[in-house]
Scaffold this motif. Structure first.
Motif, mmCIF file in Angstrom:
data_model
loop_
_atom_site.group_PDB
_atom_site.id
_atom_site.type_symbol
_atom_site.label_atom_id
_atom_site.label_comp_id
_atom_site.label_asym_id
_atom_site.label_seq_id
_atom_site.Cartn_x
_atom_site.Cartn_y
_atom_site.Cartn_z
ATOM 1 N N VAL A 177 3.875 -37.162 -33.690
ATOM 2 C CA VAL A 177 3.818 -37.272 -32.385
ATOM 3 C C VAL A 177 3.674 -35.905 -31.735
ATOM 4 O O VAL A 177 3.371 -35.871 -30.308
ATOM 5 C CB VAL A 177 5.316 -37.942 -31.910
ATOM 6 N N LEU A 178 3.715 -34.904 -32.342
ATOM 7 C CA LEU A 178 3.514 -33.566 -31.884
ATOM 8 C C LEU A 178 1.905 -33.141 -31.847
ATOM 9 O O LEU A 178 1.229 -33.627 -32.594
ATOM 10 C CB LEU A 178 4.213 -32.459 -32.610
ATOM 11 N N ARG A 179 1.641 -32.422 -30.756
ATOM 12 C CA ARG A 179 0.163 -32.294 -30.810
ATOM 13 C C ARG A 179 -0.005 -30.550 -31.189
ATOM 14 O O ARG A 179 -0.949 -30.474 -31.673
ATOM 15 C CB ARG A 179 -0.270 -32.395 -29.339
ATOM 16 N N GLU A 180 0.859 -29.888 -30.912
ATOM 17 C CA GLU A 180 0.622 -28.359 -31.062
ATOM 18 C C GLU A 180 2.116 -27.667 -30.842
ATOM 19 O O GLU A 180 2.869 -28.151 -29.988
ATOM 20 C CB GLU A 180 -0.231 -27.515 -30.315
ATOM 21 N N LEU A 226 8.165 -20.201 -26.520
ATOM 22 C CA LEU A 226 7.745 -21.440 -27.503
ATOM 23 C C LEU A 226 7.698 -22.514 -26.483
ATOM 24 O O LEU A 226 8.428 -22.862 -25.583
ATOM 25 C CB LEU A 226 9.043 -21.801 -28.131
ATOM 26 N N ALA A 227 6.423 -23.265 -26.684
ATOM 27 C CA ALA A 227 6.122 -24.453 -26.135
ATOM 28 C C ALA A 227 5.883 -25.482 -27.184
ATOM 29 O O ALA A 227 4.775 -25.272 -27.984
ATOM 30 C CB ALA A 227 5.018 -24.323 -25.171
ATOM 31 N N VAL A 228 6.227 -26.721 -27.098
ATOM 32 C CA VAL A 228 6.246 -27.744 -28.021
ATOM 33 C C VAL A 228 5.445 -28.940 -27.280
ATOM 34 O O VAL A 228 6.007 -29.164 -26.128
ATOM 35 C CB VAL A 228 7.457 -28.565 -28.779
ATOM 36 N N LEU A 229 4.246 -29.031 -27.763
ATOM 37 C CA LEU A 229 3.368 -30.155 -26.760
ATOM 38 C C LEU A 229 3.271 -31.453 -27.675
ATOM 39 O O LEU A 229 2.952 -31.335 -28.914
ATOM 40 C CB LEU A 229 2.147 -29.609 -26.452
ATOM 41 N N THR A 230 3.245 -32.606 -26.988
ATOM 42 C CA THR A 230 3.102 -33.821 -27.680
ATOM 43 C C THR A 230 1.864 -34.654 -27.388
ATOM 44 O O THR A 230 1.149 -34.118 -26.292
ATOM 45 C CB THR A 230 4.302 -34.818 -27.183
ATOM 46 N N TRP A 273 4.249 -31.764 -41.011
ATOM 47 C CA TRP A 273 4.636 -32.190 -39.639
ATOM 48 C C TRP A 273 5.346 -33.791 -39.595
ATOM 49 O O TRP A 273 6.016 -33.926 -38.679
ATOM 50 C CB TRP A 273 3.439 -32.083 -38.727
ATOM 51 N N ASP A 274 4.807 -34.248 -40.415
ATOM 52 C CA ASP A 274 5.216 -35.741 -40.543
ATOM 53 C C ASP A 274 6.555 -36.008 -41.623
ATOM 54 O O ASP A 274 6.433 -37.122 -42.124
ATOM 55 C CB ASP A 274 3.884 -36.987 -40.880
ATOM 56 N N VAL A 279 9.539 -35.820 -28.933
ATOM 57 C CA VAL A 279 9.393 -35.066 -29.997
ATOM 58 C C VAL A 279 9.713 -35.693 -31.433
ATOM 59 O O VAL A 279 9.637 -35.111 -32.488
ATOM 60 C CB VAL A 279 9.761 -33.813 -29.830
ATOM 61 N N GLY A 280 9.928 -37.023 -31.409
ATOM 62 C CA GLY A 280 10.429 -37.740 -32.446
ATOM 63 C C GLY A 280 11.205 -38.795 -32.058
ATOM 64 O O GLY A 280 11.589 -39.262 -31.157
#
Length: 377
Positions: free
Chosen positions: A196-199, A214-218, A285-286, A348-349
């Motif tokens: 579900v994460l993009r980067e 840090l940036a978590v993008l979905t 990632w998965d 994020v999950g």
């Protein structure tokens, strides 16, 4: 089963899902023209992050989460919304971290010989071994013991090392964080990764080569699910008094018993680990971590709830808690060939808790969780 792999992957999943371990390392602070820096390859930038030497610094950190997680007593850094903390290090193993906890505050100080964890809510000081924060244990602990959060620098290196092999990595220009020039490192899941994460975007200090943002993008939105980092940063020698600690007058000082576990305790720990049967499904990632808990594990929490300091008290002091009812409020009931259970999702999950005690967690869609939990016997 490789226990170290299970523990490292669990840490990675936890960080990606909750961004706690990386929480004191990043977030944009201040704007300005992008600095002109020498060109650097993504590979060499990643390598420098993994091998960078510790530096002395101090600073204020802001955490901004939009994970879809309700408030967690005593740990506002993990809940949705904004929170702050401060940290200092001399670059040689001495550390100070101050975290707000409601109306109270928790302070951890490692003076180079001893670690001290001060909780102002209950006026207690826990004495720990030097390096308890900076040197996380990767093997499952043989017995329950009180500890402090894992060192975010070490943990971030573990996570980057795991994810980079399954990512397309690039350098997306430069920027400034807390007034310091940085490179923008971007890790994007390869097309074969089901997540579900993009980067993940990490701003790397051009001089120190440590993460500052840090940036978590979905998928489906340009708004980060996680933004954490320095609002201000002072690099260089810090006041030595910050790394000294004396228990306040009247404080209760406690010291966890440090001893080798007995043969019986080792046997019980091994049995519990075997019964839980933690497994890692997939890579990168998965990845999904599964385990099996006793059906009455959550029932044991009934009658206990956290006090204002975030600690759990017995039912004789608190009202009973309907754990199953709480889970239903947090998640939704689902079923399939794998069985029935509760699915709790964040941006994020998710975590899938089957009614028979099986558990699956990862930064993945529902289908990936159900496929993994179906393999748990």
């Amino acid at each position: 089963m490789n226990r170290r792999k299970v523990t490292v992957v669990a840490a990675a999943v936890g960080v990606v899902a909750g961004a706690a371990g990386l929480g004191v390392l990043a977030m944009p602070a201040g704007a300005g023209p992008a600095p002109v820096l020498p060109d650097v390859s993504a590979e060499s930038l990643v390598e420098s992050v993994l091998t960078a030497k510790p530096a002395a610094f101090g600073g204020a950190v802001e955490v901004n989460n939009d994970l879809g997680i309700p408030g967690i007593a005593g740990l506002p850094q993990l809940s949705d919304g904004e929170s702050k903390l401060r940290m200092w290090t001399d670059g040689e193993g001495r550390v100070r971290v101050q975290l707000p906890a409601g109306d109270a505050e928790r302070t951890f100080v490692d003076d180079g010989q001893t670690g001290w964890l001060w909780d102002s809510a209950d006026q207690t000081v826990t004495k720990l071994a030097h390096g308890a924060l900076a040197e996380p244990k990767l093997e499952p602990a043989p017995e329950a013991e009180k500890s402090v959060p894992t060192d975010p620098v070490s943990l971030s290196r573990e996570v980057v090392a795991k994810v980079k092999e399954f990512s397309d990595i690039s350098v997306d220009g430069t920027a400034r964080v807390a007034g310091r020039p940085v490179y923008e490192l971007v890790l994007t899941p390869k097309p074969t990764e089901r997540t579900v994460l993009r980067e993940i975007r990490v701003a790397i200090d051009s001089e120190l080569r440590v993460p500052l943002r840090l940036a978590v993008l979905t998928n489906g939105t340009n708004n980060p699910a996680v933004q954490v980092g320095f609002a201000d940063l002072n690099v260089g020698p810090q006041d030595a008094s910050l790394f000294a600690f004396t228990p306040p007058p009247g404080a209760k000082v406690q010291e966890p018993e440090m001893r080798e576990p007995t043969a019986e305790e080792k046997s019980l720990a091994e049995g519990a680990f075997k019964e839980a049967n933690p497994q890692v499904h997939g890579d990168g990632w998965d990845v999904v971590l599964t385990a099996k808990a006793p059906i009455d594990a959550l029932t044991g929490l009934a009658g206990r709830q956290p006090d204002r300091g975030g600690k759990w008290e017995g039912h004789e002091k608190q009202e009973d808690v309907d754990v199953q009812g709480l889970l239903k409020q947090l998640g939704k009931q689902i079923s399939g060939p794998w069985g029935t259970g509760t699915l709790i999702t964040t941006r994020v999950g998710g975590i899938l808790l089957a009614n028979d005690g099986r558990v699956a967690a990862g930064a993945v869609p529902e289908q990936v969780l159900t496929e993994a939990i179906a393999q748990v016997k």
